[in-house]
Design a protein around this motif. Structure first.
Motif, PDB file in Angstrom:
ATOM      1  N   HIS A 215      18.365  -8.446  -1.368  1.00  0.00           N
ATOM      2  CA  HIS A 215      17.503  -7.434  -2.206  1.00  0.00           C
ATOM      3  C   HIS A 215      18.536  -6.435  -2.840  1.00  0.00           C
ATOM      4  CE1 HIS A 215      14.966  -3.838  -2.658  1.00  0.00           C
ATOM      5  NE2 HIS A 215      13.989  -4.904  -2.646  1.00  0.00           N
ATOM      6  N   LYS A 272      11.314  -5.230  -6.942  1.00  0.00           N
ATOM      7  CA  LYS A 272       9.750  -5.325  -6.744  1.00  0.00           C
ATOM      8  C   LYS A 272       9.205  -6.773  -6.439  1.00  0.00           C
ATOM      9  CE  LYS A 272       7.434  -2.468  -9.141  1.00  0.00           C
ATOM     10  NZ  LYS A 272       6.658  -1.842 -10.403  1.00  0.00           N
ATOM     11  N   THR A 288       5.313  -9.668  -4.191  1.00  0.00           N
ATOM     12  CA  THR A 288       5.636  -8.436  -4.241  1.00  0.00           C
ATOM     13  C   THR A 288       6.619  -8.191  -2.942  1.00  0.00           C
ATOM     14  OG1 THR A 288       3.714  -7.442  -3.162  1.00  0.00           O
ATOM     15  CG2 THR A 288       3.804  -7.578  -5.701  1.00  0.00           C
ATOM     16  N   VAL A 289       7.469  -7.349  -3.168  1.00  0.00           N
ATOM     17  CA  VAL A 289       8.433  -6.770  -1.766  1.00  0.00           C
ATOM     18  C   VAL A 289       8.216  -5.318  -1.641  1.00  0.00           C
ATOM     19  CG1 VAL A 289      10.885  -6.841  -1.173  1.00  0.00           C
ATOM     20  CG2 VAL A 289      10.170  -8.501  -2.974  1.00  0.00           C
ATOM     21  N   ASP A 290       7.928  -5.203  -0.259  1.00  0.00           N
ATOM     22  CA  ASP A 290       8.051  -4.086   0.360  1.00  0.00           C
ATOM     23  C   ASP A 290       9.519  -3.338   0.560  1.00  0.00           C
ATOM     24  OD1 ASP A 290       8.004  -1.710   2.142  1.00  0.00           O
ATOM     25  OD2 ASP A 290       6.016  -2.065   2.669  1.00  0.00           O
ATOM     26  N   GLU A 291       9.823  -2.479  -0.394  1.00  0.00           N
ATOM     27  CA  GLU A 291      11.157  -2.173  -0.235  1.00  0.00           C
ATOM     28  C   GLU A 291      11.624  -1.442   1.093  1.00  0.00           C
ATOM     29  OE1 GLU A 291      12.368   0.905  -3.090  1.00  0.00           O
ATOM     30  OE2 GLU A 291      10.526   2.200  -2.787  1.00  0.00           O
ATOM     31  N   HIS A 292      10.715  -0.774   1.853  1.00  0.00           N
ATOM     32  CA  HIS A 292      10.732  -0.537   3.166  1.00  0.00           C
ATOM     33  C   HIS A 292      11.079  -1.428   4.211  1.00  0.00           C
ATOM     34  CE1 HIS A 292      10.501   3.399   0.871  1.00  0.00           C
ATOM     35  NE2 HIS A 292       9.217   3.155   0.628  1.00  0.00           N
ATOM     36  N   THR A 293      10.301  -2.440   4.306  1.00  0.00           N
ATOM     37  CA  THR A 293      10.143  -3.337   5.307  1.00  0.00           C
ATOM     38  C   THR A 293      10.582  -4.766   5.045  1.00  0.00           C
ATOM     39  OG1 THR A 293       8.081  -4.302   4.829  1.00  0.00           O
ATOM     40  CG2 THR A 293       8.007  -2.104   6.187  1.00  0.00           C
ATOM     41  N   LYS A 295       9.132  -7.072   3.611  1.00  0.00           N
ATOM     42  CA  LYS A 295       8.005  -8.071   3.748  1.00  0.00           C
ATOM     43  C   LYS A 295       7.602  -8.301   2.398  1.00  0.00           C
ATOM     44  CE  LYS A 295       7.055  -7.659   8.655  1.00  0.00           C
ATOM     45  NZ  LYS A 295       6.214  -7.502   9.553  1.00  0.00           N
ATOM     46  N   THR A 297       4.270  -9.858   0.030  1.00  0.00           N
ATOM     47  CA  THR A 297       2.969  -9.844  -0.328  1.00  0.00           C
ATOM     48  C   THR A 297       2.490 -10.996  -1.387  1.00  0.00           C
ATOM     49  OG1 THR A 297       2.532  -7.704   0.692  1.00  0.00           O
ATOM     50  CG2 THR A 297       0.711  -8.833  -0.782  1.00  0.00           C
TER      51      THR A 297
END
Length: 362
Positions: A215, A272, A288-293, A295, A297
């Protein structure tokens, strides 16, 4: 005014796994960053099956592996990039100490090229890069050992890619045959690979790890499993080089029981959206990518509108995604929806047995 160039590697030599071979070398295209159109500028012939390409950070040199069936040792070739036309000028080549060399990358200092040999010989090798962009003989070579439950594809080690982390401290080598991502420290002075204190990431049996991306924030990484048709999200510890699995998702639609033959993996510059290619299903999976976790979706699937998407590329702006449909001789360009990550076809061109696409702004 900057311009975007796309380099396309092709298969030029017969291979029992391929239905046909039409490539002649490395093709150089201009890419219109407004319309997404590709225009052929030049061809670089005289190289056998340049199946994977890498460009150094200076954008002055390109490196290409020759992946030729039946060769006990394949080769890595170095080229100079013309800053005006993008045309390639041959510098030199070296043998890779292995068969079916399938991947090359360049470290962040532009001092070393890393090559993965899929079939035989040394699994991963390091080439020092000269000041003129040429390559010296191998400075380090490592062979992995082991096997996996898939007796056809995992009879032994099959290294499939090799690249450094964002800090240029560690080298990660997904090995399809042994279900591991091997981890090394890169000795910058001597160009050698040193086994890391945390030696590997172990993946579930039968995963068949192939390609690997970080990432943009450097906190997470993702590995695509060719044999299991999965993408595994990973947390990354930059201090130790350790990887830990966070989540595993499918590259195929829910309930799909067809062929599992995943290939390439890329993330947008924004971090993203993550995309993976499926050969057989002939699609791109979108997450989609959760930039905080870190993980993922699920968003959807997009047909590649062709056969066998071995490789694809995201342009430097993150606005377009280009797919190399190896067995239907096409490159299809999609526009990336910046809000959803969905892909919308805007055109395609004929291209002979395209295998790898690399794009740069000059």
């Amino acid at each position: 005014m900057s311009k975007t160039i796309a380099y396309v590697g092709t298969y030029t030599r017969p291979d029992p796994s391929l239905p046909g071979i039409n490539g002649q070398g490395i093709y150089v295209y201009s890419f219109d960053s407004d319309s997404g159109a590709l225009t052929l500028l030049s061809e670089t012939q005289g190289i056998d099956s340049p199946s994977y390409l890498a460009i150094d950070a200076t954008k002055r040199h390109l490196y290409a592996v020759s992946e030729v069936w039946g060769w006990e040792e394949c080769t890595l070739s170095a080229y100079r990039i013309d800053p005006e036309s993008g045309a390639l000028t041959y510098i030199n080549k070296q043998v890779t100490q292995g068969g079916l060399s399938c991947f090359v990358s360049v470290d962040k200092t532009n001092r070393y090229a890393l090559v993965a040999n899929y079939w035989s010989g040394k699994g991963v090798v390091v080439f020092p890069i000269r000041e003129d962009g040429g390559i010296d003989p191998i400075s380090s070579a490592v062979q992995h050992h082991g096997s996996g439950p898939n007796t056809v594809r995992q009879d032994r080690s099959h290294a499939h890619s090799a690249q450094t982390d964002p800090t240029n401290t560690y080298v990660f080598v997904p090995d399809l045959g042994i279900d591991k991502v091997m981890i090394y420290r890169l000795d910058h002075e001597h160009g050698t690979l040193i086994p890391n204190t945390v030696p590997s990431l172990n993946l579930p049996p039968g995963t068949g790890p192939r390609h690997f991306v970080f990432h943009p924030n450097g906190r997470f990484a993702y590995v695509i499993g060719e044999l299991a048709a999965t993408i595994t999200a990973l947390s990354y510890d930059q201090s130790s080089g350790a990887l830990d699995a966070l989540q595993t998702v499918s590259t195929l639609p829910e309930g799909d029981t067809g062929i599992k033959f995943s290939a390439d993996l890329h993330i947008t510059p924004s971090g993203k959206f993550l995309y993976g290619s499926n050969r057989g299903h002939d699609s791109i999976v979108i997450y989609t990518v959760d930039e905080h976790t870190g993980k993922l979706t699920y968003v959807g699937h997009q047909s590649t509108l062709g056969s066998t998407p071995r490789n694809f590329a995201i342009d430097p702006t993150g606005a377009f995604l280009l797919v190399a449909n190896q067995n239907s001789d096409t490159i299809v360009t999609f526009r990336v929806d910046s809000q959803t990550g969905l892909l919308h076809e805007i055109g395609q061109i004929s291209a002979p047995t395209p295998v790898c696409i690399k794009m740069i702004e000059l």
